[in-house]
Design a protein around this motif. Structure first.
Motif, PDB file in Angstrom:
ATOM      1  N   PHE A  71      21.368  79.286  93.474  1.00 51.83           N
ATOM      2  CA  PHE A  71      21.167  79.483  92.042  1.00 51.83           C
ATOM      3  C   PHE A  71      19.782  79.032  91.594  1.00 51.83           C
ATOM      4  CE2 PHE A  71      25.941  78.842  91.987  1.00 51.83           C
ATOM      5  CZ  PHE A  71      26.231  80.174  91.730  1.00 51.83           C
ATOM      6  N   ALA A  72      19.396  79.535  90.421  1.00 55.60           N
ATOM      7  CA  ALA A  72      18.164  79.111  89.763  1.00 55.60           C
ATOM      8  C   ALA A  72      18.494  78.060  88.706  1.00 55.60           C
ATOM      9  CB  ALA A  72      17.466  80.301  89.110  1.00 55.60           C
ATOM     10  N   PHE A  73      17.513  77.236  88.359  1.00 58.59           N
ATOM     11  CA  PHE A  73      17.727  76.173  87.393  1.00 58.59           C
ATOM     12  C   PHE A  73      16.656  76.212  86.307  1.00 58.59           C
ATOM     13  CE2 PHE A  73      20.082  74.677  91.010  1.00 58.59           C
ATOM     14  CZ  PHE A  73      21.134  73.953  90.476  1.00 58.59           C
ATOM     15  N   SER A  74      17.074  75.857  85.106  1.00 60.22           N
ATOM     16  CA  SER A  74      16.115  75.680  84.020  1.00 60.22           C
ATOM     17  C   SER A  74      15.366  74.369  84.242  1.00 60.22           C
ATOM     18  CB  SER A  74      16.848  75.622  82.671  1.00 60.22           C
ATOM     19  OG  SER A  74      17.585  74.402  82.566  1.00 60.22           O
ATOM     20  N   ASP A  75      14.417  74.078  83.361  1.00 61.49           N
ATOM     21  CA  ASP A  75      13.795  72.757  83.383  1.00 61.49           C
ATOM     22  C   ASP A  75      14.878  71.713  83.108  1.00 61.49           C
ATOM     23  OD1 ASP A  75      11.330  73.919  83.819  1.00 61.49           O
ATOM     24  OD2 ASP A  75      10.784  73.936  81.695  1.00 61.49           O
ATOM     25  N   GLN A  76      14.709  70.541  83.668  1.00 59.61           N
ATOM     26  CA  GLN A  76      15.724  69.497  83.522  1.00 59.61           C
ATOM     27  C   GLN A  76      15.640  68.860  82.134  1.00 59.61           C
ATOM     28  OE1 GLN A  76      14.995  66.997  87.032  1.00 59.61           O
ATOM     29  NE2 GLN A  76      14.362  68.888  88.038  1.00 59.61           N
ATOM     30  N   PHE A  77      16.797  68.435  81.632  1.00 58.31           N
ATOM     31  CA  PHE A  77      16.792  67.799  80.314  1.00 58.31           C
ATOM     32  C   PHE A  77      17.499  66.444  80.301  1.00 58.31           C
ATOM     33  CE2 PHE A  77      20.092  71.120  80.400  1.00 58.31           C
ATOM     34  CZ  PHE A  77      21.238  70.420  80.088  1.00 58.31           C
ATOM     35  N   THR A  78      17.820  65.906  81.479  1.00 56.19           N
ATOM     36  CA  THR A  78      18.269  64.511  81.576  1.00 56.19           C
ATOM     37  C   THR A  78      17.659  63.898  82.833  1.00 56.19           C
ATOM     38  OG1 THR A  78      20.245  64.815  82.960  1.00 56.19           O
ATOM     39  CG2 THR A  78      20.508  65.165  80.561  1.00 56.19           C
ATOM     40  N   LYS A  79      17.744  62.605  82.909  1.00 59.02           N
ATOM     41  CA  LYS A  79      17.342  61.920  84.126  1.00 59.02           C
ATOM     42  C   LYS A  79      18.363  62.189  85.235  1.00 59.02           C
ATOM     43  CE  LYS A  79      15.425  58.038  81.462  1.00 59.02           C
ATOM     44  NZ  LYS A  79      15.572  56.588  81.164  1.00 59.02           N
ATOM     45  N   SER A  80      17.974  61.855  86.463  1.00 56.79           N
ATOM     46  CA  SER A  80      18.894  61.992  87.591  1.00 56.79           C
ATOM     47  C   SER A  80      19.670  60.699  87.742  1.00 56.79           C
ATOM     48  CB  SER A  80      18.121  62.288  88.874  1.00 56.79           C
ATOM     49  OG  SER A  80      19.002  62.357  89.977  1.00 56.79           O
ATOM     50  N   PRO A  81      20.993  60.733  87.550  1.00 53.56           N
ATOM     51  CA  PRO A  81      21.772  59.492  87.625  1.00 53.56           C
ATOM     52  C   PRO A  81      22.047  59.086  89.066  1.00 53.56           C
ATOM     53  CG  PRO A  81      23.234  61.332  87.254  1.00 53.56           C
ATOM     54  CD  PRO A  81      21.840  61.898  87.278  1.00 53.56           C
ATOM     55  N   PRO A  82      22.363  57.827  89.289  1.00 53.15           N
ATOM     56  CA  PRO A  82      22.742  57.383  90.639  1.00 53.15           C
ATOM     57  C   PRO A  82      24.173  57.782  90.956  1.00 53.15           C
ATOM     58  CG  PRO A  82      22.885  55.557  89.102  1.00 53.15           C
ATOM     59  CD  PRO A  82      22.314  56.712  88.325  1.00 53.15           C
ATOM     60  N   GLN A  83      24.525  57.699  92.229  1.00 49.26           N
ATOM     61  CA  GLN A  83      25.911  57.911  92.655  1.00 49.26           C
ATOM     62  C   GLN A  83      26.537  56.544  92.953  1.00 49.26           C
ATOM     63  OE1 GLN A  83      23.315  60.051  94.156  1.00 49.26           O
ATOM     64  NE2 GLN A  83      23.866  61.150  92.293  1.00 49.26           N
ATOM     65  N   ALA A  84      27.851  56.542  93.109  1.00 47.44           N
ATOM     66  CA  ALA A  84      28.531  55.272  93.344  1.00 47.44           C
ATOM     67  C   ALA A  84      29.872  55.499  94.021  1.00 47.44           C
ATOM     68  CB  ALA A  84      28.736  54.526  92.023  1.00 47.44           C
ATOM     69  N   PHE A  85      30.341  54.462  94.694  1.00 43.78           N
ATOM     70  CA  PHE A  85      31.720  54.398  95.147  1.00 43.78           C
ATOM     71  C   PHE A  85      32.512  53.586  94.126  1.00 43.78           C
ATOM     72  CE2 PHE A  85      29.637  55.032  99.289  1.00 43.78           C
ATOM     73  CZ  PHE A  85      30.460  55.983  99.858  1.00 43.78           C
ATOM     74  N   ALA A  86      33.766  53.958  93.936  1.00 38.05           N
ATOM     75  CA  ALA A  86      34.651  53.195  93.061  1.00 38.05           C
ATOM     76  C   ALA A  86      35.961  52.937  93.769  1.00 38.05           C
ATOM     77  CB  ALA A  86      34.897  53.938  91.751  1.00 38.05           C
ATOM     78  N   THR A  87      36.483  51.742  93.586  1.00 34.86           N
ATOM     79  CA  THR A  87      37.769  51.354  94.170  1.00 34.86           C
ATOM     80  C   THR A  87      38.704  50.917  93.034  1.00 34.86           C
ATOM     81  OG1 THR A  87      37.185  49.014  94.437  1.00 34.86           O
ATOM     82  CG2 THR A  87      36.543  50.525  96.212  1.00 34.86           C
ATOM     83  N   LEU A  88      39.890  50.488  93.401  1.00 35.53           N
ATOM     84  CA  LEU A  88      40.770  49.882  92.412  1.00 35.53           C
ATOM     85  C   LEU A  88      40.153  48.572  91.924  1.00 35.53           C
ATOM     86  CD1 LEU A  88      44.254  50.455  94.103  1.00 35.53           C
ATOM     87  CD2 LEU A  88      43.326  51.640  92.097  1.00 35.53           C
ATOM     88  N   PRO A  89      40.479  48.160  90.715  1.00 32.95           N
ATOM     89  CA  PRO A  89      39.919  46.906  90.188  1.00 32.95           C
ATOM     90  C   PRO A  89      40.137  45.739  91.153  1.00 32.95           C
ATOM     91  CG  PRO A  89      41.097  48.065  88.456  1.00 32.95           C
ATOM     92  CD  PRO A  89      41.380  48.801  89.727  1.00 32.95           C
ATOM     93  N   GLY A  90      39.078  44.985  91.363  1.00 34.90           N
ATOM     94  CA  GLY A  90      39.156  43.852  92.276  1.00 34.90           C
ATOM     95  C   GLY A  90      38.954  44.208  93.727  1.00 34.90           C
ATOM     96  N   ASN A  91      38.814  45.513  94.033  1.00 36.30           N
ATOM     97  CA  ASN A  91      38.598  45.980  95.408  1.00 36.30           C
ATOM     98  C   ASN A  91      39.595  45.339  96.373  1.00 36.30           C
ATOM     99  OD1 ASN A  91      37.497  47.255  97.629  1.00 36.30           O
ATOM    100  ND2 ASN A  91      35.626  46.011  97.690  1.00 36.30           N
TER     101      ASN A  91
END
Length: 327
Positions: A163-183
């Motif tokens: 696909f083609a993309f327009s100019d970006q209009f937000t920053k690039s966010p980080p990724q993350a792992f998530a677990t249940l509270p307290g891991n």
């Protein structure tokens, strides 16, 4: 033997008539040729006048985005949006409509460009799709032209192949792992060997993205350790311990009390922020980018960003300073 007199007369009459018919055919042929030449000359003169006239009618290619300017002005541009339940996109309980930062941004750009736009709700998988362990590919909805673009999709090398993309209009966010509270399982995101991980359908943060992350042992997951699901389904899989963790853009975990983010600023997937993702044969980017540039340079963009807290603050998600450009 000579023919009888009566036979001679009949013979001479037939001969004379045949000669007359031949002359008549010749005359008719000449007349027909003259008419054809005259018609040809008239056609050439008429065509020349039309080409030189400013009043010649325009041709409208109805049903195609490559039609005349008149057709483009009348076109309704359909832009996909998904109700993911964060302050960028969500379904309002009061209005039943799709609201959030992306909706506000799209409406502003279309108004500046003087385009008739409609944000339509559709699953992310209709924009971008993948099966566990398979190569990600364009979603059927965008490929088939159900809509003209998908809103707020991150720019990645995998998506740019399709696909083609327009100019970006937000920053690039980080990724993350998530677990249940307290891991409770003591999940170590730096070594995920043998762990089962859930990924959001249609997300840029898939298993192929994870495989490129640096500093993570076991990042290349076997297909049996991969689960693709809608966001709510992924959270349910985490709750019943079917998966060890969820991997996604960190924005998906902001404001939630039923999960715990266990990663700090992991930039694994996108090469850019949010943009409009469209087919390479679309004309949307031609008018979108100039209008977007005007919006980004205006006070209205900051007002739209501020409204993430004011108007959409009851929804979880990033703060505007986390994803708004030059905020």
């Amino acid at each position: 033997m000579e023919p009888a007199n009566s036979e001679k007369q009949l013979y001479n009459k037939d001969k004379s008539g045949g000669a007359g018919n031949g002359k008549l055919y010749l005359v008719l042929l000449v007349v027909a040729v003259c008419f054809a030449i005259a018609a040809f000359i008239i056609a050439i003169v008429s065509l020349s006048k039309q080409n030189g006239s400013s009043a010649s009618p325009s041709v409208v290619n109805v049903g195609s985005t490559s039609g005349s300017a008149d057709y483009e002005d009348d076109k309704v541009w359909l832009l996909q949006g998904g109700g993911v339940g964060i302050n960028q996109f969500y379904i309002s309980e009061e209005t039943g409509q799709l609201e959030g930062f992306f909706t506000d941004f799209v409406n502003a750009v279309c108004r500046i460009a003087n385009k008739n736009c409609k944000v339509v709700v559709s699953s992310f998988t209709n924009c971008w799709n993948s099966e566990a362990g398979e190569t990600s590919q364009g979603g059927f909805g965008l490929m088939a032209g159900w809509f003209d673009a998908c809103t707020g999709f991150r720019v990645t090398p995998e998506r740019q192949r399709t696909f083609a993309f327009s100019d970006q209009f937000t920053k690039s966010p980080p990724q993350a792992f998530a677990t249940l509270p307290g891991n409770p399982k003591n999940f170590d995101w730096q070594d995920i060997t043998g762990k089962t991980i859930a990924f959001f359908d249609g997300s840029n943060g898939d298993e192929h993205c994870l495989a490129k992350a640096e500093g993570i042992v076991g990042a290349v997951l076997p297909a049996e350790n991969i689960r693709h699901c809608l966001p709510d389904q992924c959270f349910d899989l985490l709750k019943d311990e079917t998966v060890d963790a969820i991997f996604a853009d960190a924005i998906a975990f902001q404001g939630r009390t039923d999960v715990e983010e266990v990663t700090d600023n992991l930039q694994a997937c996108p090469v850019g922020g949010s943009a409009m993702m469209t087919r390479y044969d679309s004309k949307l980017i031609d008018w979108w980018n100039p209008a977007q540039a005007k919006l980004l340079a205006s006070k209205e963009y900051h007002e739209i960003c501020n409204d993430v807290k004011v108007g959409h603050g009851h929804q979880p998600g990033f703060d505007p300073e986390d994803f708004c450009i030059n905020y």
